[in-house]
Scaffold this motif. Structure first.
Motif, PDB file in Angstrom:
ATOM      1  N   PHE A 617       0.843  -1.205   0.000  1.00  0.00           N
ATOM      2  CA  PHE A 617       0.000   0.000   0.000  1.00  0.00           C
ATOM      3  C   PHE A 617       0.871   1.246   0.000  1.00  0.00           C
ATOM      4  O   PHE A 617       0.631   2.184  -0.777  1.00  0.00           O
ATOM      5  N   GLN A 618       1.874   1.287   0.866  1.00  0.00           N
ATOM      6  CA  GLN A 618       2.743   2.459   0.977  1.00  0.00           C
ATOM      7  C   GLN A 618       3.462   2.736  -0.341  1.00  0.00           C
ATOM      8  O   GLN A 618       3.565   3.889  -0.775  1.00  0.00           O
ATOM      9  N   LYS A 619       3.930   1.678  -0.997  1.00  0.00           N
ATOM     10  CA  LYS A 619       4.652   1.873  -2.254  1.00  0.00           C
ATOM     11  C   LYS A 619       3.728   2.423  -3.338  1.00  0.00           C
ATOM     12  O   LYS A 619       4.062   3.404  -4.015  1.00  0.00           O
ATOM     13  N   ILE A 620       2.557   1.812  -3.497  1.00  0.00           N
ATOM     14  CA  ILE A 620       1.626   2.273  -4.529  1.00  0.00           C
ATOM     15  C   ILE A 620       1.152   3.689  -4.228  1.00  0.00           C
ATOM     16  O   ILE A 620       1.096   4.555  -5.110  1.00  0.00           O
ATOM     17  N   SER A 621       0.813   3.939  -2.974  1.00  0.00           N
ATOM     18  CA  SER A 621       0.295   5.244  -2.573  1.00  0.00           C
ATOM     19  C   SER A 621       1.308   6.351  -2.818  1.00  0.00           C
ATOM     20  O   SER A 621       0.981   7.397  -3.396  1.00  0.00           O
ATOM     21  N   THR A 622       2.548   6.162  -2.391  1.00  0.00           N
ATOM     22  CA  THR A 622       3.553   7.221  -2.537  1.00  0.00           C
ATOM     23  C   THR A 622       4.081   7.315  -3.965  1.00  0.00           C
ATOM     24  O   THR A 622       4.402   8.404  -4.440  1.00  0.00           O
ATOM     25  N   GLU A 623       4.151   6.195  -4.674  1.00  0.00           N
ATOM     26  CA  GLU A 623       4.604   6.216  -6.069  1.00  0.00           C
ATOM     27  C   GLU A 623       3.637   7.013  -6.949  1.00  0.00           C
ATOM     28  O   GLU A 623       4.046   7.769  -7.829  1.00  0.00           O
ATOM     29  N   HIS A 624       2.346   6.871  -6.683  1.00  0.00           N
ATOM     30  CA  HIS A 624       1.333   7.572  -7.471  1.00  0.00           C
ATOM     31  C   HIS A 624       0.924   8.901  -6.838  1.00  0.00           C
ATOM     32  O   HIS A 624      -0.019   9.538  -7.302  1.00  0.00           O
ATOM     33  N   VAL A 625       1.618   9.316  -5.780  1.00  0.00           N
ATOM     34  CA  VAL A 625       1.393  10.602  -5.115  1.00  0.00           C
ATOM     35  C   VAL A 625      -0.079  10.734  -4.727  1.00  0.00           C
ATOM     36  O   VAL A 625      -0.778  11.673  -5.109  1.00  0.00           O
ATOM     37  N   TYR A 626      -0.538   9.769  -3.932  1.00  0.00           N
ATOM     38  CA  TYR A 626      -1.953   9.730  -3.568  1.00  0.00           C
ATOM     39  C   TYR A 626      -2.311  10.824  -2.569  1.00  0.00           C
ATOM     40  O   TYR A 626      -3.353  11.451  -2.665  1.00  0.00           O
ATOM     41  N   ASN A 627      -1.463  11.004  -1.572  1.00  0.00           N
ATOM     42  CA  ASN A 627      -1.588  12.186  -0.718  1.00  0.00           C
ATOM     43  C   ASN A 627      -0.197  12.789  -0.599  1.00  0.00           C
ATOM     44  O   ASN A 627       0.795  12.076  -0.554  1.00  0.00           O
ATOM     45  N   ILE A 628      -0.129  14.094  -0.603  1.00  0.00           N
ATOM     46  CA  ILE A 628       1.157  14.789  -0.708  1.00  0.00           C
ATOM     47  C   ILE A 628       1.591  15.247   0.673  1.00  0.00           C
ATOM     48  O   ILE A 628       1.013  16.166   1.254  1.00  0.00           O
ATOM     49  N   GLY A 629       2.604  14.586   1.220  1.00  0.00           N
ATOM     50  CA  GLY A 629       3.090  14.933   2.540  1.00  0.00           C
ATOM     51  C   GLY A 629       3.767  16.296   2.551  1.00  0.00           C
ATOM     52  O   GLY A 629       4.390  16.705   1.567  1.00  0.00           O
ATOM     53  N   LEU A 630       3.641  16.999   3.661  1.00  0.00           N
ATOM     54  CA  LEU A 630       4.276  18.308   3.815  1.00  0.00           C
ATOM     55  C   LEU A 630       5.402  18.248   4.833  1.00  0.00           C
ATOM     56  O   LEU A 630       6.551  18.556   4.533  1.00  0.00           O
ATOM     57  N   THR A 631       5.078  17.844   6.059  1.00  0.00           N
ATOM     58  CA  THR A 631       6.100  17.701   7.097  1.00  0.00           C
ATOM     59  C   THR A 631       5.535  16.830   8.203  1.00  0.00           C
ATOM     60  O   THR A 631       4.312  16.631   8.290  1.00  0.00           O
ATOM     61  N   GLU A 632       6.405  16.270   9.014  1.00  0.00           N
ATOM     62  CA  GLU A 632       5.957  15.516  10.181  1.00  0.00           C
ATOM     63  C   GLU A 632       6.898  15.790  11.344  1.00  0.00           C
ATOM     64  O   GLU A 632       8.069  16.133  11.152  1.00  0.00           O
TER      65      GLU A 632
END
Length: 695
Positions: A617-632
């Motif tokens: 899930f993490q790979k598909i989600s971040t590869e396709h830019v599903y939600n765009i992280g800003l900072t943590e």
């Protein structure tokens, strides 16, 4: 009409991509995000076995504060404590209490920035946040204390549902409710309360419970029925979907008092739904609760006061009825002021989540004479830029809004946006030092399901980002520095995006302003729509936004809680991709993969398989830019040193906020440290609707 317009927009975007744009240099190669650094002053969690926390059983004798016995029991105003408790109350085990059995007395003083709308939680009213609703509510299961349980042993704790049994085929779950428990006004709690919440609030399409519970939260096609007064039965389409036990905890299955709410519901009265929602305004005191404290005083823009619930159904191993603390205060101020007052000792508790206060708070807490102790947890506070992915009508967008949604669904466009974000600068704008970390999106790095090697990060590269926009068909055709829609789409005007942001929090506004500035350098004009919390929520839930800034919720921090919100598994489960009135979610191809992964995760009881699914899930989600992280960044728990029974390493937010994680009903103040902060000493809640407590 919408379908035709959508085809036209897509055609316009496709035709506008020139050969030179297609042949332009590609952006920086995707990689893994930088490893986050160590967090200063981090508290270490002490792990325990799940079954060491609590149990249900009868005890030989029960006790209560002496003043309750003298003023209320002996005068006939209350039954004896044993008659106010269930047959087998919930018993907290001494071995899991860091400082053991407590003593009665004192007050915990909170400061909050929210304002109460009223007490009708199930109809969508906020009580002001800051732990108020957590102090009033009890839910079928409980998850907040699970931060101290190893992942292999993690399963929601029993609560209002004292136990449950699965059928052999795993499609039926029978829940046994605590028997003999009572609401704070002495009326019996039973399955009717559970069924009112389900039938008339969760399932009723005209009602929206506060934390967004819908029927799909518990699985598409799930049903619930009453078997008898203390038994309810769930039926699921999937076999053994144990994941939904997490959804039965705060804040999506916390039933309200049906005997008070039902007469106001439109199904049983002449009220409208708006009248039902507002039937219990903030001025309505002594609303019946199952929680440890009851609201007895409300002064607008000043304070909310809660007093101990004389019918609370939990005890310690010596039979002392909980809570130990007599009173809770909620000073109505600002969220930033919460941190300042807690560090100074003028308040007792704060979830330090506003990074602009980190450095000063750390310095003050390091003083040996500081009144409060401070400990940071893992990096579990993250912020995302979320795009509205619904292109088939959710929120009724105009031509410009529809064109933006088509862009949001374009992967080249999303890559351009994420690559144009200088995340280090965004983090540094909040706080200097080792607190913030590069966050591409997806799961928070502080959760046990996070896998750095499965996380795709597109590094900051403004020229590469512009190349991605060109691939998406966007060019500055009028020379004003901002890219335009293609001719024939939204009049060929500048691409202008309206971004929804919560005005209640300085951090949200600072990040939003940073995004506006960085997008301007990319050639994208972003306009802020800053609203307060309740207005902002209404805009989001109705789909009236292009982009929004949202702080991470439990699906990205604990993963096992509210997991269905990770993807559009139902028409209303996603935060940013919901169905219009047709009930159809127009899934993108990779979203179908994400939905499949979430459904498999929910139905799996194999921990290794679940971990593997979430890596994918993490790979598909971040590869396709599903939600765009800003900072943590991490949060820190600030609590006055006079309080005992605070678990080591408590995170401010994981399964729930720290107000629940510290298990406030068993927190106490040693007799020699108690202060005279109570505003209503020796008083108990009055009758529902009466002004103030009884004297």
């Amino acid at each position: 009409m919408l379908a035709g317009r959508r085809i036209g927009i897509l055609a316009g975007l496709a035709l506008s991509v020139s050969a030179s744009a297609l042949g332009s240099a590609y952006a920086s190669e995707p990689t893994t995000p930088p490893a986050p650094g160590a967090v200063p002053a981090e508290g270490k969690i002490k792990y325990v076995a799940r079954d060491s926390i609590l149990e249900f059983k009868a005890l030989p004798e029960y006790h209560e504060p002496e003043w309750v016995t003298e003023k209320y029991v002996k005068t006939g105003k209350l039954p004896p404590v044993k008659d106010r408790l269930p047959k087998e109350p919930l018993v907290f085990k001494t071995g899991n209490m860091p400082d053991g059995i407590g003593v009665y007395g004192d007050t915990m003083r909170h400061v909050i920035g929210g304002r109460p709308e009223g007490w009708n939680y199930g109809a969508g009213q906020t009580q002001g946040w800051g732990g108020i609703d957590i102090g009033l509510s009890e839910c079928l299961t409980r998850t907040a204390p699970l931060f101290q349980v190893e992942a292999k042993d993690t399963e929601p704790l029993p609560n209002l549902a004292r136990s449950w049994d699965w059928s052999k085929d795993g499609h039926t779950l029978t829940m046994h409710l605590v028997e003999g428990a009572k609401w704070s006004d002495g009326v019996a709690f039973n399955a009717d309360d559970v069924m009112f919440y389900w039938d008339d609030e969760v399932v009723d399409p005209n009602v929206s419970p506060l934390n967004g519970a819908t029927a799909e939260t518990f699985g598409v096609g799930t049903t619930l029925k009453k078997v008898d007064d203390y038994t309810v039965e769930w039926t699921f389409k999937d076999a053994f979907p144990k994941q939904y036990l997490y959804a039965m905890a705060y804040g999506t299955f916390c039933p309200g008092p049906a005997h008070i709410l039902k007469p106001q519901h439109p199904k049983y009265s002449k009220n409208t739904y708006e009248q039902f929602k507002n039937a219990f305004p903030p001025e309505y005191m002594n609303i019946p609760v199952m929680g440890a404290w009851v609201p007895v005083e409300y002064r607008p823009d000043d304070i909310i006061v809660l007093r101990r619930n004389p019918y609370y159904w939990k005890v310690d191993e010596k039979g002392n009825q909980l809570p130990y603390l007599n009173e809770l205060h909620y000073k109505l101020s600002t969220w930033a002021d919460r941190d300042v007052q807690a560090v100074a000792g003028a308040a007792d508790f704060s979830n330090l989540e506003q990074p602009e206060n980190f450095v000063a708070s750390l310095k003050r807490a390091a003083d040996k004479d500081a009144p409060a102790r401070l400990a940071f947890g893992p990096r579990l506070i993250g912020y995302n830029l979320r795009m509205n992915f619904s292109a088939n009508g959710w929120g009724n967008p105009d031509e410009r809004g529809q064109a933006i949604r088509e862009l949001n669904r374009n992967e080249d466009f999303r890559k351009g946006i994420t690559m144009a974000l200088d995340r280090k600068a965004l983090g540094d704008s909040l706080v200097k030092g080792p607190f913030t970390a590069i966050y591409p999106g997806g799961f928070s790095s502080g959760t046990s399901f996070y896998d750095r090697n499965s996380t795709v990060y597109y590094p900051f590269d403004i020229e590469g980002a512009k190349a991605e926009l060109a691939k998406a068909g966007l060019k500055d055709t009028d020379g004003d520095g901002f890219v335009n829609f293609p001719a024939g789409t939204a009049g060929g005007k500048n691409v202008e995006i309206v971004m929804l942001v919560n005005n209640d929090y300085g951090t949200d506004k600072s990040l939003a302003e940073g995004v506006v500035g960085q997008m301007e350098k990319l050639g994208i004009r972003v306009v802020l729509n800053g609203l307060n919390g309740t207005q902002r929520d209404a805009s989001q839930y109705s789909g009236r936004f292009d982009w929004l800034i949202r702080r991470n919720e439990q699906e990205l921090t604990s993963v096992v809680q509210n997991t269905v919100q990770l993807a559009p598994v139902g028409p209303k489960t996603s935060w940013d991709h919901r169905a219009p009135e047709s009930g159809v979610v127009d899934l993108m191809p990779f979203e179908k993969e994400l939905v499949d992964i979430v459904n498999k995760f929910v139905s799996s009881s194999d921990n290794d398989e679940r971990a593997s699914l979430m890596k994918t899930f993490q790979k598909i989600s971040t590869e396709h830019v599903y939600n765009i992280g800003l900072t943590e960044y991490p949060g820190a728990l600030i609590i006055n040193k006079r309080f005992s029974n605070i678990p080591q390493g408590t995170p401010i937010f994981m399964f729930n906020w720290a107000e629940d994680s510290i298990v406030r009903e068993r927190v106490f103040v040693a007799a020699d440290k108690q202060q005279k902060y109570e505003l209503f000493p020796d008083q108990l809640p009055g009758k529902p609707g009466d002004k103030g407590p009884t004297n």
